[in-house]
Design an enzyme around this catalytic site. Structure first.
Site, PDB file in Angstrom:
ATOM      1  N   LYS A 279      -3.554  -3.425  15.492  1.00 39.71           N
ATOM      2  CA  LYS A 279      -3.060  -2.634  14.358  1.00 39.71           C
ATOM      3  C   LYS A 279      -3.736  -1.229  14.603  1.00 39.71           C
ATOM      4  O   LYS A 279      -5.135  -1.123  14.526  1.00 39.71           O
ATOM      5  CB  LYS A 279      -3.864  -3.476  13.407  1.00 39.71           C
ATOM      6  CG  LYS A 279      -3.245  -2.898  11.888  1.00 39.71           C
ATOM      7  CD  LYS A 279      -2.325  -3.560  11.338  1.00 39.71           C
ATOM      8  CE  LYS A 279      -1.853  -2.981   9.946  1.00 39.71           C
ATOM      9  NZ  LYS A 279      -0.527  -3.370   9.639  1.00 39.71           N
TER      10      LYS A 279
ATOM     11  N   LYS B  82      -2.211  -7.926   4.019  1.00 39.93           N
ATOM     12  CA  LYS B  82      -2.428  -8.165   2.781  1.00 39.93           C
ATOM     13  C   LYS B  82      -1.735  -9.248   2.147  1.00 39.93           C
ATOM     14  O   LYS B  82      -2.078  -9.769   1.358  1.00 39.93           O
ATOM     15  CB  LYS B  82      -2.262  -6.832   1.856  1.00 39.93           C
ATOM     16  CG  LYS B  82      -0.786  -6.361   2.003  1.00 39.93           C
ATOM     17  CD  LYS B  82      -0.254  -6.503   0.542  1.00 39.93           C
ATOM     18  CE  LYS B  82       1.128  -6.037   0.424  1.00 39.93           C
ATOM     19  NZ  LYS B  82       2.111  -6.200   1.354  1.00 39.93           N
TER      20      LYS B  82
ATOM     21  N   LYS C 179       5.751 -11.109   5.694  1.00 42.92           N
ATOM     22  CA  LYS C 179       5.878 -11.534   4.555  1.00 42.92           C
ATOM     23  C   LYS C 179       6.548 -12.950   4.293  1.00 42.92           C
ATOM     24  O   LYS C 179       6.112 -13.932   3.632  1.00 42.92           O
ATOM     25  CB  LYS C 179       7.018 -10.520   3.745  1.00 42.92           C
ATOM     26  CG  LYS C 179       6.310  -8.929   3.327  1.00 42.92           C
ATOM     27  CD  LYS C 179       7.110  -8.308   2.710  1.00 42.92           C
ATOM     28  CE  LYS C 179       6.873  -6.872   3.042  1.00 42.92           C
ATOM     29  NZ  LYS C 179       5.460  -6.354   3.102  1.00 42.92           N
TER      30      LYS C 179
ATOM     31  N   GLY D  93       0.588  -1.376  -0.132  1.00 44.58           N
ATOM     32  CA  GLY D  93       0.145   0.056  -0.033  1.00 44.58           C
ATOM     33  C   GLY D  93       0.781   1.298   0.091  1.00 44.58           C
ATOM     34  O   GLY D  93       0.659   2.150  -0.537  1.00 44.58           O
ATOM     35  N   ASN D  94       2.013   1.345   0.441  1.00 46.74           N
ATOM     36  CA  ASN D  94       2.811   2.241   0.761  1.00 46.74           C
ATOM     37  C   ASN D  94       3.513   2.671  -0.847  1.00 46.74           C
ATOM     38  O   ASN D  94       4.034   3.892  -0.929  1.00 46.74           O
ATOM     39  CB  ASN D  94       4.259   2.048   1.679  1.00 46.74           C
ATOM     40  CG  ASN D  94       3.752   1.998   3.048  1.00 46.74           C
ATOM     41  OD1 ASN D  94       2.962   3.006   3.336  1.00 46.74           O
ATOM     42  ND2 ASN D  94       4.157   1.116   3.790  1.00 46.74           N
TER      43      ASN D  94
END
Lengths: 312, 312
Positions: B127, B211, B273, B11-12
């Site tokens: 979060k 994500k 990740k 998203g960054n």
């Protein structure tokens, strides 16, 4: 007989807040699923007037006081409204289908509608959007950002954007693929995100495409049998609200054009619906448009109510 | 060899404003289209942290001063962000494809990811989302709305939401149908709109699904060959930033699990990740995960760079 039907739902039927929308879509889902249960293929389009207005106003308001919230252009607000409305609508339809033991997939496709950059509407913006301003603020916006600002019925000044006619749907192949595979598709939300084509590029433009025209264009592209335009009344009337008011079960193209010329239908209300209906009905022999209320959609398709517009 | 690849984009990488995003997606599209041009089937997932934060903050700020802009729940903000990001991303990919004379359709599907309402994460929200508050405001929100509020690294108080693991994708059949028909699909934006299942109903919950995990779940469902997780670096390293830093071309499941236990990967950065990569690689023999930078994705698939995680 199984029909392919594009249903155009009014943005006003979705409410002014997330809570309202969640409640309203549950009611909306029932007559839509009635059509699906009858065996019809349904493609759902919807308006977004109140919703895109809310998003635009929200982001605009916040941008004045909070650095982390930039101004949001109008096409991007339209894209947001498609996600927001589609999410609620697809869930309500999914649930209603499952309640009746039907398992077809339901999905929202983020949809762009291509307009002609030379459309005359760009020279004459008429559709008010977003916040109200004082005259001074309005003239400042006009000077600084090139917005078209008009005084809106004594309530203050507002930005107006053009309302061009839809030429094509960028995601038509996606919608067609899903429809052909038995999915219930939500598309052209709010008339679609308005874009113009420049070479290989699609560029968002601040505009509002009438959702009934966009739905009609989508219905043409999908070779639909029916375009159903849902509204607050069960049938179209001439001499509406007068002593000789007459509700119409059918409307030929000639009659519709005559009545439009005679001013029977209110601009911004019944007029664009009748226009969109006529455009679709004329586009190919056998195509029918139906104008009726959400609750009567099923009986309308069965020929029991509503106003049918077709070449006769 | 033609591979089915789910690509997870950060998203960054999309920027903090519509202008920034429009510019960045043009660059993003090139390596994505490189993969498509090689003959691979590409499914694109993306983060939405800065974008959903911006939308949530914008609507929240406006709701305090403007009656016509109600507060917008977090899942609805996620749905909006999918429309907003998908619109820019699909156009950039479409244009890059057309520039190379490829005409496959590109579309964004508004996607909900189902989580388990008994997920332990709901007991431990971690979060941070949305605006910063003073302690007094935070305690008021906690009392009035039941929000979980925490002090965030001296910058003020923020709401925290849970980050549950993805169980299923509500729109999986739609995504699969489009992929099977040669469409480039943008899906599970921001990890998907988080929903729990109650009977036939899907109910949005304030949560953030990682994500990379959501992309991995989508890759499992689609029976993809590859999950590519894009990040700022070309390869995964152990002893990162130290004298004995070592970049890795391959990583077996055992090695990955050992390195995770030894604390080589930063939580909230490389750790999720690697975890998502391991989960996908373990889900079926032959499945590979690749962690690399956007620019190196094509060479990564060719085996020239990146870190490949697979059962060995």
């Amino acid at each position: 007989m199984k029909q392919k039907i594009v249903v155009a739902l009014g943005g006003n039927a979705l409410g002014n807040s997330p809570d309202e929308q969640l409640k309203l879509v549950k009611e909306t889902a029932k007559p839509i699923v009635d059509l699906i249960q009858e065996g019809h293929q349904v493609i759902l389009a919807h308006g977004n007037g109140p919703q895109v207005g809310m998003i635009n106003l929200g982001m605009e308001t916040a941008s004045k006081s909070v650095a982390a919230t930039p101004e949001m252009p109008f096409p991007e607000c339209g894209a947001m409204s498609q996600g927001y409305i589609g999410y609620h609508l697809q869930n309500a339809i999914r649930e209603e289908l499952l309640n009746r033991e039907m398992t077809m997939p339901v999905a929202t496709v983020v949809t762009q509608v291509i307009v002609d950059k030379d459309d005359q509407a760009f020279k004459n913006p008429t559709k008010p959007i977003g916040a109200f301003y004082s005259k001074d603020e309005a003239l400042k916006l006009q000077a600084e950002k090139g917005f078209d600002m008009v005084e809106d019925a004594g309530r203050g000044w507002r930005r107006v954007v053009p309302s061009p006619i839809p030429v094509d749907v960028a995601e038509k192949t996606t919608v067609k693929t899903l429809v052909d595979n038995g999915h219930v598709v939500i598309t052209v939300g709010g008339g679609g995100i308005p874009v113009v084509q420049e070479g290989n590029r699609l560029i968002g433009v601040p505009a509002v495409i009438d959702k009934d025209f966009a739905s009609g264009k989508m219905a043409e592209i999908l070779d639909a049998d029916y375009l159903i335009i849902l509204t607050a009344v069960e049938q179209v009337a001439i001499n509406y609200g007068k002593a000789d008011e007459k509700w119409l079960s059918t409307l030929s193209i000639d009659e519709a054009e005559q009545y439009m010329n005679e001013g029977h239908f209110a601009p911004g209300s019944m007029l664009p619906k009748v226009k969109a209906a006529v455009t679709f009905a004329k586009s190919k022999p056998g195509r029918k448009a139906l104008i009726t209320s959400l609750e009567r959609a099923k009986e309308g398709i069965q020929g029991k109510t509503g106003t049918v517009i077709m070449v006769q």
